[in-house]
Design an enzyme around this catalytic site. Structure first.
Site, PDB file in Angstrom:
ATOM      1  N   LYS A   1       0.830  -1.207   0.000  1.00 12.68           N
ATOM      2  CA  LYS A   1       0.000   0.000   0.000  1.00 12.68           C
ATOM      3  C   LYS A   1       0.862   1.254   0.000  1.00 12.68           C
ATOM      4  O   LYS A   1       0.567   2.224  -0.713  1.00 12.68           O
ATOM      5  CB  LYS A   1      -0.922  -0.006   1.222  1.00 12.68           C
ATOM      6  CG  LYS A   1      -1.784   1.252   1.381  1.00 12.68           C
ATOM      7  CD  LYS A   1      -2.744   1.429   0.200  1.00 12.68           C
ATOM      8  CE  LYS A   1      -3.519   2.741   0.279  1.00 12.68           C
ATOM      9  NZ  LYS A   1      -4.495   2.791   1.377  1.00 12.68           N
TER      10      LYS A   1
ATOM     11  N   LYS B   1      17.476  15.108 -22.444  1.00  9.77           N
ATOM     12  CA  LYS B   1      17.438  16.295 -23.305  1.00  9.77           C
ATOM     13  C   LYS B   1      16.043  16.882 -23.361  1.00  9.77           C
ATOM     14  O   LYS B   1      15.842  18.085 -23.194  1.00  9.77           O
ATOM     15  CB  LYS B   1      17.918  15.918 -24.711  1.00  9.77           C
ATOM     16  CG  LYS B   1      18.009  17.083 -25.693  1.00  9.77           C
ATOM     17  CD  LYS B   1      16.762  17.238 -26.567  1.00  9.77           C
ATOM     18  CE  LYS B   1      16.614  16.058 -27.509  1.00  9.77           C
ATOM     19  NZ  LYS B   1      15.434  16.251 -28.400  1.00  9.77           N
TER      20      LYS B   1
END
Length: 299
Positions: A171, A240
């Protein structure tokens, strides 16, 4: 008839208790807020005045509480469950709490002969109403088998994650990803709007790419989880393009905090020579760090 003690009637707990009542179980209900107890009692729940009263004569005890301290108080505090629970009683904690607290609770209950599974839930309050929660369960095979008929009235997807504590851990991992993705989603839509792109259009476009479809169902099973790091989209190119987005944001006067954090991850991968590998290789880079830490700890 199975008698269930249900402790914690908040946004999720109240509809969960109602679903158990609709399924024919006898449910003894307790919450520190008497108003919500009163509302659920109108649907057939037996209102009581303490966690101990709720557990009196119950075969199953369910806690659905805000944090670990509340769970510990309900179980071990004054007028707590352990004052009346008989050996063999199965305690199911469905709260979202620290795994180390889950582990400690399991140990303390085992010492007095009580069984325990952790079973935190995923999805929304409406899923709780509909009985369609996803439930992540940690516990022994036998205890999970005992819990399953109850859990199946609360959710339509029951995942046995492993031993006690693994449900709680799963969880936390799930919430980490969904919560951080929420922040990135907000930043992406803000960048779209600031750039003059309609946010709804941006959402529709991204639903057609990995951005909206998610890595778990697309890139990861196709690449890194198959041990294939040949570039579908290189880390160098991802770094990039992320730089382009951050440059655009800077020109627009936006702070994209999750983008900046991600940039450091990609830069680290490049510095470790992974720039020409698939962008999912950042997972391998993280795993390598984990393995290194294990080696240090074992010395």
């Amino acid at each position: 008839m199975t008698t269930i003690a249900f402790i914690g009637l908040g946004t999720m707990g109240a509809p969960m208790a109602r679903n158990l009542l609709r399924s024919g179980f006898k449910v003894r209900i307790y919450d520190v807020n008497p108003d919500v107890v009163g509302l659920v009692s109108k649907d057939g729940g037996l209102a009581v005045r303490s966690a101990a009263d709720a557990a009196l004569g119950a075969n199953i005890v369910i806690t659905m509480l805000p944090n670990g301290e509340h769970v510990e108080s309900a179980l071990f505090g004054q007028n707590g469950v352990i004052e009346v629970a008989t050996p063999g009683t199965l305690v199911i904690d469905m709260s979202t709490i620290l795994p180390i607290v889950t582990d400690e609770i399991a140990v303390r209950l085992a010492k007095i002969g009580l069984r325990f599974v952790d079973a935190p839930v995923g999805r929304s309050s409406q899923h709780a109403v509909d009985g369609k929660l996803l439930i992540m369960v940690g516990g022994s095979d036998a205890d999970v088998a005992s819990a399953r008929p109850i859990l199946e009235k609360l959710g339509d997807t029951i995942v046995h994650c492993g031993t006690v504590g693994t449900g709680s851990r799963m969880k936390i991992v799930n919430n980490f990803m969904s919560i951080t993705l929420n922040a990135t989603t907000a930043e992406a839509l803000t960048l779209a709007e600031a750039s003059g792109v309609d946010p709804e259009l941006a959402r529709q476009v991204m639903l057609g790419t990995v951005a909206g479809q998610g890595h778990m169902g697309t890139t990861y099973p196709a690449k890194v989880l198959k041990s294939d790091l040949s570039p579908g989209f290189m880390i160098d190119l991802a770094a990039k393009d992320l730089g382009l987005a951050l440059s655009l944001a800077k020109r627009l006067g936006l702070d994209l905090d999750t983008g900046v954090a991600a940039q450091s991850v990609y830069r680290s991968a490049q510095e470790h020579g992974l720039g020409r590998q698939d962008w999912t290789a950042i997972y391998e880079a993280k795993r390598a760090t984990l393995k290194f830490k294990f080696l240090l700890n074992s010395k």
